[in-house]
Write a protein that holds these residues in place. Structure first.
Motif, short mmCIF file in Angstrom:
data_model
loop_
_atom_site.label_atom_id
_atom_site.label_comp_id
_atom_site.label_asym_id
_atom_site.label_seq_id
_atom_site.Cartn_x
_atom_site.Cartn_y
_atom_site.Cartn_z
N LEU A 1 -41.71 -10.34 40.66
CA LEU A 1 -43.13 -10.69 40.71
C LEU A 1 -44.00 -9.54 40.23
CD1 LEU A 1 -43.23 -12.56 44.15
CD2 LEU A 1 -43.42 -13.59 41.89
N VAL A 2 -43.65 -8.32 40.66
CA VAL A 2 -44.40 -7.13 40.24
C VAL A 2 -44.28 -6.95 38.73
CG1 VAL A 2 -44.49 -4.61 40.39
CG2 VAL A 2 -44.25 -5.98 42.47
N MET A 3 -43.09 -7.20 38.18
CA MET A 3 -42.92 -7.11 36.73
C MET A 3 -43.89 -8.05 36.01
SD MET A 3 -38.74 -6.92 36.41
CE MET A 3 -38.64 -6.63 34.65
N GLY A 4 -44.06 -9.25 36.57
CA GLY A 4 -44.99 -10.19 35.97
C GLY A 4 -46.42 -9.70 36.00
N PHE A 5 -46.86 -9.17 37.14
CA PHE A 5 -48.23 -8.68 37.25
C PHE A 5 -48.47 -7.47 36.34
CE2 PHE A 5 -48.08 -10.94 41.41
CZ PHE A 5 -49.17 -11.77 41.20
N ALA A 6 -47.44 -6.62 36.18
CA ALA A 6 -47.60 -5.41 35.37
C ALA A 6 -47.44 -5.68 33.88
CB ALA A 6 -46.58 -4.36 35.81
N SER A 7 -46.85 -6.82 33.53
CA SER A 7 -46.45 -7.08 32.15
C SER A 7 -47.58 -6.99 31.12
CB SER A 7 -45.76 -8.45 32.08
OG SER A 7 -45.21 -8.66 30.81
N PRO A 8 -48.72 -7.66 31.33
CA PRO A 8 -49.77 -7.59 30.30
C PRO A 8 -50.27 -6.17 30.04
CG PRO A 8 -50.18 -9.43 31.80
CD PRO A 8 -49.09 -8.61 32.41
N ALA A 9 -50.50 -5.40 31.10
CA ALA A 9 -51.02 -4.04 30.92
C ALA A 9 -50.02 -3.15 30.20
CB ALA A 9 -51.38 -3.44 32.29
N TYR B 1 -35.77 -4.74 28.41
CA TYR B 1 -35.86 -5.33 27.07
C TYR B 1 -37.27 -5.49 26.53
CZ TYR B 1 -30.89 -6.70 26.79
OH TYR B 1 -29.54 -6.71 26.70
N ASP B 2 -38.18 -6.09 27.31
CA ASP B 2 -39.50 -6.39 26.77
C ASP B 2 -40.21 -5.12 26.27
OD1 ASP B 2 -39.12 -9.03 27.19
OD2 ASP B 2 -40.49 -9.23 28.87
N VAL C 1 -40.44 -19.15 29.74
CA VAL C 1 -40.40 -19.48 31.17
C VAL C 1 -39.16 -20.31 31.49
CG1 VAL C 1 -41.53 -20.78 33.01
CG2 VAL C 1 -42.89 -19.29 31.54
N ALA C 2 -38.93 -21.36 30.71
CA ALA C 2 -37.82 -22.28 31.01
C ALA C 2 -36.47 -21.58 30.92
CB ALA C 2 -37.86 -23.47 30.06
N THR C 3 -36.26 -20.76 29.88
CA THR C 3 -34.97 -20.07 29.74
C THR C 3 -34.80 -18.99 30.80
OG1 THR C 3 -35.94 -18.62 28.04
CG2 THR C 3 -34.74 -20.56 27.28
N SER C 4 -35.90 -18.34 31.20
CA SER C 4 -35.81 -17.34 32.26
C SER C 4 -35.46 -17.97 33.60
CB SER C 4 -37.14 -16.58 32.40
OG SER C 4 -37.42 -15.82 31.25
N GLY D 1 -44.69 -12.94 28.96
CA GLY D 1 -43.64 -12.53 29.88
C GLY D 1 -44.04 -12.63 31.34
N ALA D 2 -45.33 -12.54 31.63
CA ALA D 2 -45.77 -12.53 33.03
C ALA D 2 -45.32 -13.79 33.79
CB ALA D 2 -47.28 -12.35 33.11
N PRO D 3 -45.67 -15.01 33.33
CA PRO D 3 -45.19 -16.19 34.07
C PRO D 3 -43.68 -16.34 34.05
CG PRO D 3 -46.29 -16.84 32.04
CD PRO D 3 -46.55 -15.38 32.22
N ALA D 4 -43.01 -15.84 33.00
CA ALA D 4 -41.55 -15.91 32.97
C ALA D 4 -40.95 -15.11 34.13
CB ALA D 4 -41.02 -15.38 31.64
N PHE D 5 -41.50 -13.93 34.40
CA PHE D 5 -41.03 -13.14 35.54
C PHE D 5 -41.32 -13.83 36.86
CE2 PHE D 5 -41.59 -9.41 32.54
CZ PHE D 5 -40.23 -9.13 32.43
N TRP D 6 -42.53 -14.39 36.98
CA TRP D 6 -42.91 -15.05 38.25
C TRP D 6 -41.99 -16.23 38.56
CZ3 TRP D 6 -48.60 -15.22 36.25
CH2 TRP D 6 -49.17 -13.94 36.37
#
Length: 397
Positions: free
Chosen positions: A52-60, A113-114, A222-225, A343-348
């Motif tokens: 979840l944290v990865m998702g929140f941090a992803s855009p920045a 990876y990202d 999102v679907a593949t994650s 990537g953010a919603p994919a992590f969530w």
């Protein structure tokens, strides 16, 4: 041109980064439960929090790599990974445990990876795809290598001592990330004065097309994650619930990683001649096609092997596609920003997927779980088809 030493350094850092951080709870989970007395769900909830944290941090983090390149971000990620693992090793209370995973969530987004893909694109978009495929080859070996290393260390040092050694491994990625060259403004020529190879214009040429491309590619991501996260947690229990003996289920499930690595090796050997949108569609079609064999896993080992190995092939190619598709759809100068947002919603959703599938498996049985898994598999295939249909270049239509 991306130097070979940079690709080699990032390949090594991905092997260490995935193995020492992403897979740490998978390697030591049972020992942690036994040592702390915490429930298995609480122990694994720490890892879900990190996603979840990865998702929140992803855009920045994506924007930061677009602005200044990946060097500083990934170097900081090395230090954060070391700090997070040391905090994990010394956690005796749940608050401490979850705080360590918050740090590791940020660290993983800065190093895995990202971030690595965005750093490679920032150096040279024209040669980034080949480099992306190369680093995924080593990253795919991380679970195998670090499972063996972790078990050997934990037998001698306990899980806490082994986690400290893992922290030492992540600290060794610091010089590897320092090998990433400093880059100037996105449009600047490199220090040697040789301009980068020109790229074809992005396929999404208008704001409306860019929005549609982002939505469709976001659905694929999102679907593949979700599918990968759910199967990583439940593939063996699912096989057993379908009627396979435990030793056979373990063996067949382990071959998923073989399929993943084999598919990446085949893409590497092909020299990247397949268009990224074709590659994405092929990978996403494999996922529901191989999932269709799963109901027969309990009565046919061959069907189980198709499900496990074929699904691994699809997942292995999807990883490469997720790095390559934004290169042809969008401007390379905003690669990190776009992939960060997608990537953010994919992590969530991947954080929630294991819990959701566990509930379905416990209350509805294996067939209900397979139906639940079919939803993201089919969604990925449909989105990949729509993406390919709308944005395929006329020259290869």
């Amino acid at each position: 041109m991306i130097a070979g030493r940079v690709v080699a350094a990032l390949s090594a850092s991905q092997l260490i980064g995935w193995g020492a951080t992403f897979y740490v709870v998978g390697v030591f989970g049972d020992r942690i439960v036994a040592d702390t007395g915490w429930s298995r769900s609480l122990v694994h909830a720490g890892f879900s929090l990190a996603l979840l944290v990865m998702g929140f941090a992803s855009p920045a983090i994506g924007r930061a790599i677009d602005r200044a390149g990946g060097r500083n971000v990934m170097v900081a990620g090395s230090l954060a990974s070391t700090l997070g693992l040391l905090a994990l090793a010394t956690a005796h209370h749940l608050v401490h445990w979850f705080a360590a995973w918050v740090v590791l969530g940020v660290a993983m987004r800065m190093t895995l990876y990202d971030a690595c893909f965005a750093a490679l694109v920032r150096i040279d978009p024209a040669t980034a795809r080949r480099a992306i495929t190369t680093v995924t080859l080593s990253g795919g070996l991380a679970s195998t290598v670090f499972w063996f290393i972790g078990e050997a260390l934990a037998d001698r040092l306990g899980w806490r001592g082994a986690t400290v050694v893992f922290a030492g491994f992540t600290f060794l990625t610091l010089p590897l990330h320092l090998a990433i060259p400093k880059v100037g403004a996105p449009d600047a020529a490199p220090a040697g004065g040789i301009p980068p190879r020109p790229l074809a214009p992005p396929l999404a040429t208008t704001p409306e097309e860019a929005r549609a491309a982002a939505i469709l590619f976001g659905i694929v991501a999102v679907a593949t994650s979700v599918l990968a996260s759910a199967l990583a947690a439940h593939l063996i229990p699912l096989m057993v619930a379908l009627g396979m003996a435990v030793p056979v289920a373990v063996t067949v499930s382990s071959l998923r990683g073989v399929g993943q690595s084999a598919a990446r090796l085949a893409e590497f050997a092909s020299g990247g001649r397949t268009h990224p949108l074709d590659l994405t569609l092929f990978a996403c079609l494999l996922l529901p096609a191989t999932l269709a064999f799963a109901p027969f896993a309990g009565i046919s080992t061959a069907a189980a092997l198709v499900f496990s190995i074929g699904g691994g092939c699809g997942n292995g190619v999807v990883t490469i596609a997720r790095g390559a598709v934004p290169l042809v759809l969008f401007e390379p100068r905003v690669y990190g920003t776009v992939t960060g947002r997608i990537g953010a919603p994919a992590f969530w959703f991947s954080a929630l997927a294991p819990f959701a599938v566990a509930l379905v498996l416990d209350h509805g049985g294996p067939m209900a779980a397979l139906v639940a898994l079919a939803v993201p598999a089919i969604a990925a295939a449909l989105a990949a088809f729509a993406l390919r249909r709308r944005f395929r270049p006329a020259a290869i239509a």
